[in-house]
Design a protein around this motif. Structure first.
Motif, PDB file in Angstrom:
ATOM      1  N   ARG A   1       0.819  -1.208   0.000  1.00 39.83           N
ATOM      2  CA  ARG A   1       0.000   0.000   0.000  1.00 39.83           C
ATOM      3  C   ARG A   1       0.852   1.257   0.000  1.00 39.83           C
ATOM      4  O   ARG A   1       0.491   2.270  -0.612  1.00 39.83           O
ATOM      5  CB  ARG A   1      -0.953  -0.025   1.197  1.00 39.83           C
TER       6      ARG A   1
ATOM      7  N   TYR B   1       0.373   4.042  -2.583  1.00 40.30           N
ATOM      8  CA  TYR B   1      -0.080   5.315  -2.016  1.00 40.30           C
ATOM      9  C   TYR B   1       1.037   5.905  -1.154  1.00 40.30           C
ATOM     10  O   TYR B   1       1.010   5.801   0.075  1.00 40.30           O
ATOM     11  CB  TYR B   1      -1.338   5.108  -1.166  1.00 40.30           C
TER      12      TYR B   1
ATOM     13  N   ARG C   1      -9.529   5.765  -0.938  1.00 35.98           N
ATOM     14  CA  ARG C   1      -8.802   5.609  -2.201  1.00 35.98           C
ATOM     15  C   ARG C   1      -9.219   6.688  -3.205  1.00 35.98           C
ATOM     16  O   ARG C   1      -8.396   7.138  -4.023  1.00 35.98           O
ATOM     17  CB  ARG C   1      -9.067   4.233  -2.792  1.00 35.98           C
TER      18      ARG C   1
ATOM     19  N   THR D   1      -7.087   9.977  -3.087  1.00 30.45           N
ATOM     20  CA  THR D   1      -5.614   9.958  -3.187  1.00 30.45           C
ATOM     21  C   THR D   1      -5.117  10.920  -4.274  1.00 30.45           C
ATOM     22  O   THR D   1      -4.033  11.480  -4.151  1.00 30.45           O
ATOM     23  CB  THR D   1      -5.097   8.555  -3.479  1.00 30.45           C
TER      24      THR D   1
END
Length: 216
Positions: free
Chosen positions: A130, A134, A210, A213
């Motif tokens: 992740r 991100y 999400r 982002t």
């Protein structure tokens, strides 16, 4: 408040936990059959002992039954991991954290009533993946039912913009706090202009997190 913990198994996982608990000011008993692992940590925790934690008398002689929590960090011998967990769960006081090696092991620990079951390699793998996808996410906590708190870093793109730039309301998300240097803003001021590298704590479902982002 100062607590007392026991860590059984002083490999990389167990020793990391033991050292961090000690650094946070708690008393820590470390137990392992390997004298080299015990020696490596002996001067950095309260007590480090070469002992067989599968022997309940040994654990009671060390005062494990009076500890606030026990971490069963045995990582290779599943039988020993299960037996130590079973013994400690028979003690009324300590909360038990146990390392699970696979799904079947998890089920056994669950049936034993283990208070917290951890999969460190799996969880670290998720965190690494992740963080690769991100990079603005610096930490996160799963609260269950797909609810997360996520700490993100304000990038150059977000710096100089206000809260509406995150589109939180339309994505059913909340900003819990903002930390700029040593200043913590709780609740965060709506008209605050983000500065580069501010830490922002967000709450919501993973899917909605999400979605934003691209604004970070």
């Amino acid at each position: 408040m100062k607590h007392t913990y026991t860590v059984v198994g002083l490999g990389v996982f167990g020793s990391t936990i033991a050292l961090e608990l000690a650094r946070l000011g708690h008393d820590v008993i470390g137990i392992d059959l390997n004298p080299n692992l015990v020696s490596d940590i002996a001067d950095r925790i309260t007590q480090a002992v070469v002992a067989d934690a599968r022997d309940e008398k040994v654990l009671r002689d060390l005062g494990v039954h009076e500890c606030d929590g026990v971490v069963v960090a045995i990582g290779e011998d599943i039988e020993a991991n299960i037996l130590v967990t079973l013994i400690v769960k028979g003690m009324p006081k300590p909360k038990v954290w146990a390392k699970a090696l696979n799904p079947n092991h998890h089920k056994i620990l669950e049936k034993l009533g283990t208070d917290h079951i951890v999969h460190p390699e799996h969880e670290m793998g998720l965190r690494l993946a992740r963080s690769m996808i991100y990079p603005e996410v610096t930490d996160y906590i799963s609260l269950g039912h797909d609810q997360f708190t996520v700490e993100v870093r304000a990038s150059e793109q977000l710096a100089g913009q206000k809260m509406e730039a995150l589109h939180l309301e339309e994505n059913d998300l909340q900003c819990l706090l903002i930390k700029h240097l040593n200043e913590v803003m709780l609740p965060p001021p709506l008209r605050y202009e983000f500065k580069l590298n501010d830490k922002i704590l967000l709450f919501g479902t993973l899917g909605n997190l999400r979605k934003i982002t691209k604004y970070l």
